[in-house]
Design an enzyme around this catalytic site. Structure first.
Site, PDB file in Angstrom:
ATOM      1  N   ASP A  76       0.871  -1.300   0.045  1.00 18.60           N
ATOM      2  CA  ASP A  76       0.076   0.028  -0.038  1.00 18.60           C
ATOM      3  C   ASP A  76       0.804   1.204   0.003  1.00 18.60           C
ATOM      4  OD1 ASP A  76      -1.753   2.059   0.604  1.00 18.60           O
ATOM      5  OD2 ASP A  76      -2.653   1.121   2.126  1.00 18.60           O
ATOM      6  N   ASN A 131       2.421   7.624 -10.035  1.00 20.55           N
ATOM      7  CA  ASN A 131       1.134   7.461 -10.741  1.00 20.55           C
ATOM      8  C   ASN A 131       0.309   6.923 -10.020  1.00 20.55           C
ATOM      9  OD1 ASN A 131       0.053   6.436 -13.408  1.00 20.55           O
ATOM     10  ND2 ASN A 131       0.311   4.409 -12.311  1.00 20.55           N
ATOM     11  N   ALA A 132       0.632   5.874  -9.089  1.00 21.99           N
ATOM     12  CA  ALA A 132      -0.550   5.379  -8.272  1.00 21.99           C
ATOM     13  C   ALA A 132      -1.688   6.399  -8.029  1.00 21.99           C
ATOM     14  CB  ALA A 132      -0.183   4.662  -7.124  1.00 21.99           C
ATOM     15  N   GLY A 133      -2.947   5.600  -7.940  1.00 27.06           N
ATOM     16  CA  GLY A 133      -4.036   6.734  -8.028  1.00 27.06           C
ATOM     17  C   GLY A 133      -5.541   6.061  -7.679  1.00 27.06           C
ATOM     18  N   ILE A 134      -6.337   6.754  -7.245  1.00 34.11           N
ATOM     19  CA  ILE A 134      -7.848   6.149  -6.950  1.00 34.11           C
ATOM     20  C   ILE A 134      -8.675   7.250  -7.275  1.00 34.11           C
ATOM     21  CG2 ILE A 134      -7.982   6.661  -4.452  1.00 34.11           C
ATOM     22  CD1 ILE A 134      -9.137   3.934  -4.175  1.00 34.11           C
ATOM     23  N   TYR A 182     -11.925  13.418  -5.583  1.00 34.95           N
ATOM     24  CA  TYR A 182     -10.664  13.344  -6.616  1.00 34.95           C
ATOM     25  C   TYR A 182     -10.344  14.726  -6.985  1.00 34.95           C
ATOM     26  CZ  TYR A 182      -8.306  11.700 -10.765  1.00 34.95           C
ATOM     27  OH  TYR A 182      -7.392  11.287 -11.482  1.00 34.95           O
ATOM     28  N   ALA A 220     -10.378  17.673  -5.317  1.00 36.02           N
ATOM     29  CA  ALA A 220      -9.723  18.160  -4.082  1.00 36.02           C
ATOM     30  C   ALA A 220      -8.266  17.556  -3.985  1.00 36.02           C
ATOM     31  CB  ALA A 220     -10.379  17.959  -3.001  1.00 36.02           C
TER      32      ALA A 220
END
Length: 267
Positions: A56, A83-86, A147, A149
């Protein structure tokens, strides 16, 4: 030898960036929360120059492990790609605050913490940093309050950090994509933190992750500071600044499915 660390590397844009960097000869340190998918990707690329560490990205212990292993295995770090995003698709008034906290942790807090921790390595190499923002950080998009924000915070932080990085000879590229065909949208959270139950609304052309990866690497080679790959979304962001009332009317029509149903009670 160029050593590149990519977060969220098992799928979507992260995987296409990994493939493109590998093709040009980079040594890679890849990380993703999906351990089986990451192991498969590392096996696909193969070779002693590719390493994967699953976990994580919001966990500071993983961040330390990544940088420790990067120095131990490769001895340097030349390029960090955050790059990791949600994301989520849910009206703000119906969304569990835990969803907003999770989005902010992944999309803002994690890249900030990892970048700051990586600065000693990057100073040594006078390396590069890429932060994947979003046009949603430049203009409001219905159903994406958290997202928007998080990406706005990300952009503002790194724009301020840029001046300090320049003193150390570190180059920073901020990328502001629009709608991409990647797993981030397929895994979008709903109001309760479970997978979103409706399809996303979009504006303009939905681009492929491989196309976006190519644009990013070219921008890095050119040492550009910002990349706005979608002209239509960039113009929409200008419309938001110049004529916000008109922008709201257009957005509300296009994203009507993201608005709460009339008469529904707040959660």
């Amino acid at each position: 030898m160029t050593v590149t660390l990519i977060t969220g590397a098992a799928n979507g844009l992260g995987w296409e960036l990994a493939r493109a960097c590998h093709a040009r000869g980079d040594h890679l340190l890849l990380t993703d929360i999906d351990a089986p998918a990451l192991a498969e990707r590392v096996a696909q690329l193969g070779g002693h120059g590719v390493m994967g560490i699953a976990g994580d990205i919001t966990d500071t212990r993983l961040q330390r492990q990544l940088l420790e292993q990067c120095r131990a295995r490769f001895g340097r770090l030349d390029l960090l790609i955050n790059n990791a995003g949600i994301t989520h698709r849910s009206p703000a008034t119906r969304t569990d605050p835990a969803v907003f906290r999770k989005v902010m942790a992944v999309d803002y807090q994690a890249p900030v913490e990892l970048t700051l921790a990586a600065l000693p390595l990057l100073r040594e190499s006078r390396g590069q940093i890429t932060a994947i923002g979003s046009m949603a950080g430049w203009m409001p998009v219905l159903g994406r309050a958290g997202y928007c924000a998080a990406k706005s915070a990300l952009g503002q932080f790194f724009e301020v950090l840029r001046a300090e990085l320049t003193l150390d000879g570190i180059h920073l590229l901020l990328v502001y994509p629009s709608f991409l065909d990647t797993s981030i949208e397929r895994h979008a959270l709903g109001a309760d933190g479970q997978p979103a139950g409706h399809a996303r609304s979009t504006i303009g052309k939905v681009r492929g992750a491989d196309w976006m990866a190519g644009q990013i690497l070219r921008a890095l080679e050119q040492r550009r500071e910002r990349l706005f790959p979608d002209r239509g979304s960039y113009l929409a962001s200008l419309l938001w600044r110049l004529a916000p009332a008109f922008y709201y009317r257009q957005m509300s029509r296009r994203f009507a499915g993201e608005l709460p149903k009339s008469g529904a009670s707040d959660a």
